[in-house]
Design a protein around this motif. Structure first.
Motif, PDB file in Angstrom:
ATOM      1  N   SER A  30       8.369   4.786  12.555  1.00  0.00           N
ATOM      2  CA  SER A  30       9.061   5.340  11.626  1.00  0.00           C
ATOM      3  C   SER A  30       8.702   6.650  11.419  1.00  0.00           C
ATOM      4  O   SER A  30       7.834   7.320  12.126  1.00  0.00           O
ATOM      5  CB  SER A  30       8.557   4.595  10.136  1.00  0.00           C
ATOM      6  OG  SER A  30       7.202   5.048   9.948  1.00  0.00           O
ATOM      7  N   ILE A  31       9.806   7.275  10.900  1.00  0.00           N
ATOM      8  CA  ILE A  31       9.742   8.632  10.575  1.00  0.00           C
ATOM      9  C   ILE A  31      10.161   9.087   9.382  1.00  0.00           C
ATOM     10  O   ILE A  31      10.954   8.551   8.783  1.00  0.00           O
ATOM     11  CB  ILE A  31      11.147   9.570  11.591  1.00  0.00           C
ATOM     12  CG1 ILE A  31      10.833   9.230  12.997  1.00  0.00           C
ATOM     13  CG2 ILE A  31      10.953  10.959  11.309  1.00  0.00           C
ATOM     14  CD1 ILE A  31      12.005   9.731  13.820  1.00  0.00           C
ATOM     15  N   ASN A  76      17.230   7.832  15.026  1.00  0.00           N
ATOM     16  CA  ASN A  76      15.801   8.697  14.805  1.00  0.00           C
ATOM     17  C   ASN A  76      16.330  10.007  15.247  1.00  0.00           C
ATOM     18  O   ASN A  76      15.754  10.712  15.988  1.00  0.00           O
ATOM     19  CB  ASN A  76      14.758   8.391  16.028  1.00  0.00           C
ATOM     20  CG  ASN A  76      13.974   6.969  15.615  1.00  0.00           C
ATOM     21  OD1 ASN A  76      13.829   6.829  14.431  1.00  0.00           O
ATOM     22  ND2 ASN A  76      13.573   6.303  16.527  1.00  0.00           N
ATOM     23  N   MET A  77      17.633  10.464  14.472  1.00  0.00           N
ATOM     24  CA  MET A  77      18.213  11.822  14.790  1.00  0.00           C
ATOM     25  C   MET A  77      18.160  12.523  13.750  1.00  0.00           C
ATOM     26  O   MET A  77      18.454  11.942  12.383  1.00  0.00           O
ATOM     27  CB  MET A  77      19.360  11.633  15.546  1.00  0.00           C
ATOM     28  CG  MET A  77      19.531  11.117  16.973  1.00  0.00           C
ATOM     29  SD  MET A  77      20.622  11.263  17.960  1.00  0.00           S
ATOM     30  CE  MET A  77      20.591  13.084  18.090  1.00  0.00           C
ATOM     31  N   VAL A  78      18.116  13.905  13.435  1.00  0.00           N
ATOM     32  CA  VAL A  78      18.309  15.001  12.478  1.00  0.00           C
ATOM     33  C   VAL A  78      19.486  15.962  12.947  1.00  0.00           C
ATOM     34  O   VAL A  78      19.337  16.407  14.075  1.00  0.00           O
ATOM     35  CB  VAL A  78      17.113  15.278  11.910  1.00  0.00           C
ATOM     36  CG1 VAL A  78      16.511  16.096  12.896  1.00  0.00           C
ATOM     37  CG2 VAL A  78      17.337  16.189  10.731  1.00  0.00           C
ATOM     38  N   TYR A  79      20.249  16.405  11.946  1.00  0.00           N
ATOM     39  CA  TYR A  79      21.367  17.377  12.395  1.00  0.00           C
ATOM     40  C   TYR A  79      21.247  18.433  11.423  1.00  0.00           C
ATOM     41  O   TYR A  79      20.655  18.287  10.239  1.00  0.00           O
ATOM     42  CB  TYR A  79      22.742  16.636  12.228  1.00  0.00           C
ATOM     43  CG  TYR A  79      22.814  15.499  13.054  1.00  0.00           C
ATOM     44  CD1 TYR A  79      22.464  14.091  12.420  1.00  0.00           C
ATOM     45  CD2 TYR A  79      23.236  15.312  14.519  1.00  0.00           C
ATOM     46  CE1 TYR A  79      22.595  13.045  13.176  1.00  0.00           C
ATOM     47  CE2 TYR A  79      23.110  14.206  15.074  1.00  0.00           C
ATOM     48  CZ  TYR A  79      23.105  12.854  14.570  1.00  0.00           C
ATOM     49  OH  TYR A  79      23.296  11.685  15.069  1.00  0.00           O
ATOM     50  N   LEU A  80      21.774  19.548  11.972  1.00  0.00           N
ATOM     51  CA  LEU A  80      21.897  20.648  11.177  1.00  0.00           C
ATOM     52  C   LEU A  80      23.290  21.329  11.278  1.00  0.00           C
ATOM     53  O   LEU A  80      23.647  21.873  12.250  1.00  0.00           O
ATOM     54  CB  LEU A  80      20.716  21.671  11.172  1.00  0.00           C
ATOM     55  CG  LEU A  80      20.931  22.907  10.434  1.00  0.00           C
ATOM     56  CD1 LEU A  80      20.537  22.500   8.902  1.00  0.00           C
ATOM     57  CD2 LEU A  80      19.906  24.107  10.822  1.00  0.00           C
ATOM     58  N   ALA A  97       9.126  16.925  12.683  1.00  0.00           N
ATOM     59  CA  ALA A  97       9.136  15.437  11.816  1.00  0.00           C
ATOM     60  C   ALA A  97       7.762  14.905  11.581  1.00  0.00           C
ATOM     61  O   ALA A  97       6.762  15.048  12.438  1.00  0.00           O
ATOM     62  CB  ALA A  97       9.939  14.604  12.792  1.00  0.00           C
ATOM     63  N   ASP A  98       7.764  14.178  10.582  1.00  0.00           N
ATOM     64  CA  ASP A  98       6.536  13.402  10.366  1.00  0.00           C
ATOM     65  C   ASP A  98       6.740  12.047  10.989  1.00  0.00           C
ATOM     66  O   ASP A  98       7.483  11.238  10.285  1.00  0.00           O
ATOM     67  CB  ASP A  98       6.238  13.448   8.827  1.00  0.00           C
ATOM     68  CG  ASP A  98       5.738  14.595   8.370  1.00  0.00           C
ATOM     69  OD1 ASP A  98       6.189  15.021   7.372  1.00  0.00           O
ATOM     70  OD2 ASP A  98       4.953  15.389   8.840  1.00  0.00           O
ATOM     71  N   ILE A  99       5.803  11.625  12.334  1.00  0.00           N
ATOM     72  CA  ILE A  99       6.387  10.478  12.777  1.00  0.00           C
ATOM     73  C   ILE A  99       5.110   9.493  12.893  1.00  0.00           C
ATOM     74  O   ILE A  99       3.903  10.030  12.896  1.00  0.00           O
ATOM     75  CB  ILE A  99       6.475  10.861  14.226  1.00  0.00           C
ATOM     76  CG1 ILE A  99       7.849  11.705  14.204  1.00  0.00           C
ATOM     77  CG2 ILE A  99       6.898   9.540  15.089  1.00  0.00           C
ATOM     78  CD1 ILE A  99       8.186  12.269  15.530  1.00  0.00           C
ATOM     79  N   ARG A 107      -0.423   5.408  14.525  1.00  0.00           N
ATOM     80  CA  ARG A 107      -0.763   6.756  14.176  1.00  0.00           C
ATOM     81  C   ARG A 107       0.136   7.710  13.624  1.00  0.00           C
ATOM     82  O   ARG A 107       1.386   7.528  13.947  1.00  0.00           O
ATOM     83  CB  ARG A 107      -1.464   7.379  15.514  1.00  0.00           C
ATOM     84  CG  ARG A 107      -2.839   6.855  15.985  1.00  0.00           C
ATOM     85  CD  ARG A 107      -3.556   7.639  17.129  1.00  0.00           C
ATOM     86  NE  ARG A 107      -4.521   6.910  17.461  1.00  0.00           N
ATOM     87  CZ  ARG A 107      -5.386   7.386  18.620  1.00  0.00           C
ATOM     88  NH1 ARG A 107      -5.198   8.673  18.937  1.00  0.00           N
ATOM     89  NH2 ARG A 107      -6.727   7.069  18.746  1.00  0.00           N
ATOM     90  N   LYS A 108      -0.080   8.641  12.853  1.00  0.00           N
ATOM     91  CA  LYS A 108       0.633   9.680  12.276  1.00  0.00           C
ATOM     92  C   LYS A 108       0.640  11.056  12.873  1.00  0.00           C
ATOM     93  O   LYS A 108      -0.437  11.379  13.044  1.00  0.00           O
ATOM     94  CB  LYS A 108       0.734   9.490  10.735  1.00  0.00           C
ATOM     95  CG  LYS A 108       0.937   8.308  10.038  1.00  0.00           C
ATOM     96  CD  LYS A 108       0.871   8.503   8.555  1.00  0.00           C
ATOM     97  CE  LYS A 108       1.099   7.110   7.832  1.00  0.00           C
ATOM     98  NZ  LYS A 108       1.001   7.330   6.475  1.00  0.00           N
ATOM     99  N   ILE A 109       1.627  11.846  13.267  1.00  0.00           N
ATOM    100  CA  ILE A 109       1.626  13.159  13.598  1.00  0.00           C
ATOM    101  C   ILE A 109       2.687  13.735  13.023  1.00  0.00           C
ATOM    102  O   ILE A 109       3.854  13.514  12.881  1.00  0.00           O
ATOM    103  CB  ILE A 109       1.653  13.023  15.132  1.00  0.00           C
ATOM    104  CG1 ILE A 109       1.417  14.246  15.909  1.00  0.00           C
ATOM    105  CG2 ILE A 109       2.949  12.597  15.671  1.00  0.00           C
ATOM    106  CD1 ILE A 109       1.036  14.460  17.475  1.00  0.00           C
ATOM    107  N   ASN A 110       2.523  15.229  12.764  1.00  0.00           N
ATOM    108  CA  ASN A 110       3.752  16.148  12.657  1.00  0.00           C
ATOM    109  C   ASN A 110       3.986  16.944  13.734  1.00  0.00           C
ATOM    110  O   ASN A 110       3.105  17.433  14.706  1.00  0.00           O
ATOM    111  CB  ASN A 110       3.128  17.026  11.572  1.00  0.00           C
ATOM    112  CG  ASN A 110       4.117  18.203  11.088  1.00  0.00           C
ATOM    113  OD1 ASN A 110       4.308  19.179  11.755  1.00  0.00           O
ATOM    114  ND2 ASN A 110       5.082  17.762  10.149  1.00  0.00           N
TER     115      ASN A 110
END
Length: 122
Positions: A30-31, A76-80, A97-99, A107-110
């Motif tokens: 998840s994101i 799983n995409m983000v746009y600007l 992204a916080d993934i 596990r979580k990672i920024n």
């Protein structure tokens, strides 16, 4: 592992528009929050826009009304979307992204993308 890859940067004239895309890939569960940051030469990196998983957004005052952040959770995409671009928007734009990802366990990672150059010039 995880990758964030930005695309869509380039050279555009003042007043023009650009759309940046950021694709997350890998063993992603998840994101949560996603965002766009920029760093101009000689300046500190700053938040341009952020978006929660549920779609709540926030913007830097300098871009409100001209930039729009959006995301597609299924892809799983983000746009600007950037409109009415000004020369001072010239910078390297990076996706963040916080993934939560799988690696035997969750596990979580920024995570940061490598950045894409946006240049506003006539």
């Amino acid at each position: 592992q995880v990758q964030l890859v930005e695309s869509g940067g380039g050279l555009v004239q003042p007043g023009g528009s650009l759309r940046l895309s950021c694709a997350a890939s890998g063993s992603i569960a998840s994101i949560n929050g996603m965002g766009w940051y920029r760093q101009a030469p000689g300046k500190q990196r700053e938040l341009v826009a952020g978006i929660s998983r549920g779609g709540s957004t926030n913007y830097a005052d300098s871009v409100k009304g001209r930039f729009t952040i959006s995301r597609d959770n299924a892809k799983n995409m983000v746009y600007l979307h950037m409109n009415s671009l000004k020369p001072e928007a010239t910078a390297v734009y990076s996706c963040n992204a916080d993934i939560t990802y799988y690696t035997g366990s969750l596990r979580k990672i920024n995570y940061w993308g490598q950045g894409t150059q946006v240049t506003i010039s006539s």
